[in-house]
Design an enzyme around this catalytic site. Structure first.
Site, PDB file in Angstrom:
ATOM      1  CG  ASN A 290     126.449  61.775  65.917  1.00  0.00           C
ATOM      2  OD1 ASN A 290     126.582  62.748  66.658  1.00  0.00           O
ATOM      3  ND2 ASN A 290     126.348  61.896  64.602  1.00  0.00           N
TER       4      ASN A 290
ATOM      5  CG  HIS B 217     123.128  63.787  61.081  1.00  0.00           C
ATOM      6  ND1 HIS B 217     124.194  64.662  60.974  1.00  0.00           N
ATOM      7  CD2 HIS B 217     122.493  63.810  59.888  1.00  0.00           C
ATOM      8  CE1 HIS B 217     124.191  65.181  59.748  1.00  0.00           C
ATOM      9  NE2 HIS B 217     123.169  64.684  59.078  1.00  0.00           N
TER      10      HIS B 217
END
Ligand code: GRF
Length: 190
Positions: free
Chosen positions: A106, A108
């Site tokens: 991911n 972020h």
């Protein structure tokens, strides 16, 4: 290595990964993009770049788990080795995480563990920090908390607003996400 990407928004990180694969630094192929919003920017970029794209509209699934199950089936059929959440604005469940252990990355827009969750750029501005940035990490069940792969620091400049700071963080995301994918792949090879 075959990559599966997931995106909900503009898709600039998706495009950065495709370019890194095509221009050489990242030895991988983007096999498939999954989007959850019809006509999002990421879908348009996939069409322009000639990357296969599949829509899994979250509103058509009864639960987060049901959406995750569809993601698993989609990525397994595409034969992907690693999945990248490149601006996927849905919380994923253990159903997806446990199906692809150590294989889910991911990105972020903060220096985790600071400013998890929504509007990390706004959170950094409100907190008055002088330095923020972005983090690429492996996904674990706790949101925005898995092992860090790569981070880039971004200073707040005089006169910065949400737009200018978010744009500078984005540029760093595009640099670190391909690096993080290469690192995640190296971890898998042991
Ligand atoms: C990025 O800021 C990423 O960190 C966050 O969502 C944003 C996606 O941007 N998870 P884009 O769609 O890749 O342009």
């Amino acid at each position: 290595m075959r990559l599966g990407l997931m995106a909900s928004g503009d898709g600039s990180n998706f495009e950065a990964v495709v370019r890194a694969c095509r221009q050489g630094p990242l030895r991988a192929d983007v096999a498939l993009l999954v989007v959850n919003k019809p006509e999002c920017g990421a879908m348009q970029r996939a069409d322009r770049l000639g990357v296969p794209v599949q829509l899994l509209d979250h509103r058509l699934f009864a639960s987060r788990e049901a959406l995750d199950q569809a993601l698993i089936e989609t990525f397994r059929s595409a034969g992907v080795d690693l999945i990248v959440m490149a601006g996927w604005m849905r919380i994923v469940t253990t159903v997806l995480i446990e199906a692809f252990p150590e294989r889910l990355v991911n990105i972020h827009p903060s220096l985790l563990p600071s400013f998890r969750g929504v509007d990390a750029v706004g959170q950094a501005l409100a907190a008055g920090v002088r330095l923020t940035g972005c983090t690429a990490h492996l996904v674990t069940p706790e949101v925005d908390a898995g092992p860090v792969l790569v981070q880039a620091a971004v200073p707040l400049l005089e006169g910065d607003d949400h737009g200018s700071l978010a744009a500078r963080i984005h540029r760093q995301e595009h640099r670190i996400l391909p690096l993080a994918i290469a690192l995640a792949a190296a971890r898998l090879r042991g």
